[in-house]
Design a protein around this motif. Structure first.
Motif, short mmCIF file in Angstrom:
data_model
loop_
_atom_site.label_atom_id
_atom_site.label_comp_id
_atom_site.label_asym_id
_atom_site.label_seq_id
_atom_site.Cartn_x
_atom_site.Cartn_y
_atom_site.Cartn_z
N LEU A 38 0.83 -1.21 0.00
CA LEU A 38 0.00 0.00 0.00
C LEU A 38 0.87 1.27 0.00
CD1 LEU A 38 -2.79 -1.11 2.50
CD2 LEU A 38 -2.97 -0.85 0.01
N THR A 63 -7.67 8.03 -1.88
CA THR A 63 -8.47 6.91 -1.41
C THR A 63 -7.78 5.61 -1.80
OG1 THR A 63 -10.44 8.21 -1.68
CG2 THR A 63 -10.74 5.84 -1.58
N SER A 65 -5.04 4.49 -0.21
CA SER A 65 -3.61 4.47 0.08
C SER A 65 -3.30 3.80 1.42
CB SER A 65 -3.03 5.88 0.01
OG SER A 65 -3.74 6.76 0.83
N GLY A 66 -4.31 3.52 2.20
CA GLY A 66 -4.09 2.77 3.43
C GLY A 66 -4.25 3.59 4.70
N THR A 69 -7.09 1.74 7.18
CA THR A 69 -6.79 0.40 7.69
C THR A 69 -5.39 0.31 8.30
OG1 THR A 69 -6.07 -0.29 5.48
CG2 THR A 69 -8.34 -0.80 6.09
N GLN A 70 -4.42 1.08 7.79
CA GLN A 70 -3.03 0.89 8.22
C GLN A 70 -2.60 1.75 9.40
OE1 GLN A 70 -1.52 -1.80 6.75
NE2 GLN A 70 -3.59 -1.87 5.91
N SER A 99 -17.14 -2.30 7.94
CA SER A 99 -16.36 -3.05 6.97
C SER A 99 -14.87 -2.87 7.20
CB SER A 99 -16.80 -2.65 5.55
OG SER A 99 -15.72 -2.20 4.80
N THR A 321 -12.86 1.16 -0.61
CA THR A 321 -12.09 0.95 -1.82
C THR A 321 -12.44 -0.39 -2.41
OG1 THR A 321 -10.30 2.10 -0.74
CG2 THR A 321 -9.77 0.98 -2.79
P1 ADP Z 1 -7.76 4.79 2.57
O1 ADP Z 1 -8.32 4.94 3.93
O2 ADP Z 1 -6.46 5.52 2.38
O3 ADP Z 1 -8.74 5.15 1.51
P2 ADP Z 1 -7.91 1.99 3.17
O4 ADP Z 1 -7.05 1.82 4.38
O5 ADP Z 1 -9.37 2.04 3.40
O6 ADP Z 1 -7.40 3.25 2.35
O7 ADP Z 1 -7.68 0.80 2.17
C1 ADP Z 1 -6.40 0.39 1.77
C2 ADP Z 1 -6.49 -0.88 0.95
O8 ADP Z 1 -6.91 -1.95 1.76
C3 ADP Z 1 -7.48 -0.84 -0.18
O9 ADP Z 1 -6.92 -0.33 -1.35
C4 ADP Z 1 -7.78 -2.29 -0.37
O10 ADP Z 1 -6.82 -2.90 -1.17
C5 ADP Z 1 -7.65 -2.86 1.00
N1 ADP Z 1 -8.96 -3.09 1.62
C6 ADP Z 1 -9.62 -2.23 2.43
N2 ADP Z 1 -10.79 -2.75 2.86
C7 ADP Z 1 -10.87 -3.97 2.29
C8 ADP Z 1 -11.83 -5.03 2.35
N3 ADP Z 1 -12.94 -4.92 3.08
N4 ADP Z 1 -11.59 -6.14 1.64
C9 ADP Z 1 -10.47 -6.25 0.89
N5 ADP Z 1 -9.53 -5.29 0.82
C10 ADP Z 1 -9.71 -4.17 1.49
#
Ligand code: ADP
Ligand code: MG
Length: 680
Positions: A38, A63, A65-66, A69-70, A99, A321
């Protein structure tokens, strides 16, 4: 077919490439490899150092970039949750909170609700062990009631800040204040690439950390001429893309559940008719009320040879995403709330989206490879008809709820609250007036005992007031049910296309004299008598899912009754008491029948009973409504017949006997308005 012309290109940072060979290949990589791939990952150390150095940090990134979730995981790994401290990450949308929490739990290899959980209104999936808490912005706002300094949190991340929801905007003011006397609290404001300079200014020039995007160029196409029926145009365009364009999934933006369901049905229908003439097209809806197992389907990889089309609300603009999207279809509309402080009317209308929003949508096409965005409007319309940005929600909504909350937090001088963008003065004033009328504030604008109780309940002030009033009318059992059913509003009955007559009959069978609130009560009571059976729901064209949710909401509200000193009691079939208790909460929302149809009592606005209402044919003289929805007209949804004398009984300070007199009483026309058939 619809003719599109290529007009502009959304610049990317990467060279255009062909779509990836298959989504499967990506899926095979382990979850940890995906995490490392990511865009935020190379900046992990730098980001953690910046967080260590600064109390407030604005984080900007594309959107996907992580960010969501990260970053909370990095903080967890870095030890920010030691000594039981928690990390909060807010989301404007319930679906996103759920989610994303599920995804993070999977990445960390823990059970959802243990170390990682989510908390949304009426649904708490957290435990004592939960240190990473994804929650709606509204839930964090409510945390201030029990913990005004957020003492148990080491980090608060306000995510999707660019959405500028009402709750996010209020959080800004409160968190800025808390940060002043809690220097060890870390505040992160995460946003798509919009507005970050404003956030920085607001937080005393906090530094902005930019995560460089990985964005491929997106070709933008416009229609040659405006499209009259965008739903039909969407369906045609999707099939057109499917038949003429190379592999890659499609994302379509529509405005709400009904529209999405209609579009999905139309698409499936036409695919069925085309049969084997076209390749397989998987049609998947996504909107807030969709059950989570169905939501999960949009994240599953597309089988080889097939194409996926995701039909989504704004939720897919930045909150979620979806991998593999190459084509975006954008009719250019969204559902937006607006508020008229002069009349106190809130309405939800389909309006053109902003340019900022249109560009976010287009950006969804360039995540995995060069993409294409088809706009179902003309280049001229984009230039001349779309607003630059969306007006923040705080400037187009009623503020009753938030004002009550702020008052309970001891913030009295609302005019000088630290707003990023202040709400209109009239809106604030009207909120104060309404809370005064409801008895939540005294004439000095101070919170009353009853106001304090109202703030305890996680529902709108009028609904809280109705619940409190059920004590006086000894009908809290029934009122709890009504409150719970109202909160799953509009999704109780279902009406399959091939069984319309049966479904309508089933609905009419629940009608009770008095109005829609009693119908809701009736449905719930019968369902409870069936032993909460799903078979019963099926036979009566009632949505089991909505009922189950109503039951959850009811249980939670029941659990709060003691705190607001309301005892459990039943009206034993005396529905007048139930109707009076509802009136005690909703006396603000009343209408009377005049010679020219319904008018609201105070503001004299013309309004109409919704054709789905049980009172549509009856046209009672006095009624109250739960909400007004502006579609083709100002429709009152969920209406209840009342007597004007009740208004004097429940709100003598608000109504004068004189204004409730009925000069035309004897000359009333038998019926005003059209019949259901005439309306179609
Ligand atoms: P941001 O908040 O910067 O928009 P996210 O952290 O939401 O990015 O998402 C980063 C990546 O994690 C996404 O591009 C996707 O690949 C993966 N991802 C997020 N949520 C899911 C999910 N529910 N199932 C599969 N992959 C996911
Ligand atoms: Mg995010």
């Amino acid at each position: 077919t619809i003719e599109f012309v290529r007009a502009t290109q959304l610049q990317g940072d990467e060279e255009p490439t062909a779509p990836p060979a298959s989504a499967q290949a990506q899926q095979k990589e382990s979850i940890q490899a995906v995490r490392r791939s990511l865009p935020v990952f190379p900046f992990r150390e730098e980001l953690l150092a910046a967080i260590a150095d600064h109390q407030v940090l604005i984080i900007e990134g594309e959107t996907g970039s992580g960010k969501t979730t990260q970053i909370p995981q990095y903080l967890f790994e870095e030890g920010y949750t030691k000594k039981g401290m928690k990390i909060a990450c807010t989301q404007p949308r319930r679906v996103a909170a759920m989610s994303v929490a599920a995804r993070v739990a999977r990445e960390m290899g823990v059970k959802l609700g243990n170390e990682v959980g989510y908390s949304i209104r009426f649904e708490d999936c957290t435990s004592e062990r939960t240190v990473l808490r994804y929650m709606t912005d509204g839930m964090l706002l409510r945390e201030f009631l029990s913990e005004p300094d957020l003492a148990s949190y080491s980090v608060v991340m306000v995510d999707e800040a660019h959405e500028r929801t009402l709750h996010t905007d209020i959080l800004f003011g409160l968190i800025k204040d808390v940060a002043r006397f809690r220097p060890e609290l870390k505040v992160l404001v995460a946003s798509a690439t919009l507005d970050t300079a404003r956030f920085s200014t607001f937080f005393d020039d906090a530094p902005i950390f930019r995560i460089p995007g990985r964005r491929f160029p997106v070709d933008i196409f416009y229609t040659k001429a405006p499209e009259a029926d965008y739903l039909e145009a969407c369906v045609v365009s999707v099939l057109q893309i499917h038949v003429t364009q190379p592999p890659g999934d499609i994302l379509v933006f529509l405005t709400g559940q009904e529209e999405i369901e209609a579009a999905c049905e139309m698409l499936q229908d036409r695919c069925r008719r085309l049969g084997s003439k076209i390749r397989e097209l998987l049609v998947l809806p996504i909107y807030a009320n969709l059950p989570s197992d169905m939501q999960a389907r949009i994240f599953q990889p597309t089988p080889p040879g097939a194409r996926k089309v995701v039909v989504a609300t704004n939720i897919a603009e930045t909150s979620l995403t979806i991998e593999g999207i190459i084509y975006v279809l954008d009719p250019g509309f969204c559902k937006q709330k607006s508020y008229n402080p002069r009349t106190g009317m809130e309405s939800l209308t389909v309006t053109p989206c902003s340019k900022a929003s249109a560009n976010q949508r287009a950006g969804r096409a360039g995540r995995v490879a060069a993409g294409k965005c088809f706009r179902l409007y003309t280049a001229w319309a984009y230039q001349h008809e779309l607003e630059e940005t969306t007006v923040p929600e705080i400037q187009r909504t009623s503020l009753g709820n938030v004002v009550l909350l702020l008052k309970s937090l001891g913030i009295h001088d609302l005019m000088h609250f630290d707003f990023l963008d202040p709400p209109p003065y009239e809106t604030l004033l009207l909120a104060l007036e309404q809370l005064y009328a409801l008895g939540a504030l005294n004439h000095l604008g101070e919170l009353t005992t009853s106001g304090r109780k109202m703030a305890e309940l996680p529902v709108d002030p009028m609904l809280s007031k109705m619940i409190l009033a059920s004590e006086k009318y000894s009908c809290s059992e029934e009122i709890l049910t009504v409150a719970a059913m109202l909160s799953v509003n509009n999704s109780i009955f279902y009406r399959p296309k091939d069984k319309v007559v049966h479904a309508d009959n089933a609905r009419v069978n629940f009608f009770l004299p008095g109005g829609d609130h009693l119908v809701l009560l009736n449905v719930y009571t019968q369902w409870a008598e069936s032993g909460y059976s799903s078979q019963w729901c099926y036979e009566n064209f009632v949505q089991f899912r909505s009922m189950r949710r109503a039951r959850d909401v009811r249980e939670q509200l029941e659990g709060l009754l003691e705190r607001v000193e309301v005892g459990l009691s039943s009206c034993q079939g005396d529905y007048i008491r139930v109707r009076k208790a509802i009136t005690a909460g909703y006396f603000y929302h009343t209408a009377r029948l005049t010679r020219s149809g319904y008018r609201t009592v105070k503001q004299q606005q013309t309004v109409f009973i919704h054709p789905n209402s049980s009172l549509f044919e009856q046209q009672p003289r006095w009624l109250l409504y739960h909400e007004l929805v502006l579609t083709t007209k100002e429709f009152m949804r969920q209406v209840l017949e009342i007597e004007s004398s009740w208004l004097l009984e429940v709100a003598p300070h608000y109504y004068k006997a004189k204004e409730l007199e009925d000069p035309h009483a004897k000359k009333m026309p038998k019926k005003v308005g059209k019949t259901r058939e005439e309306l179609g």
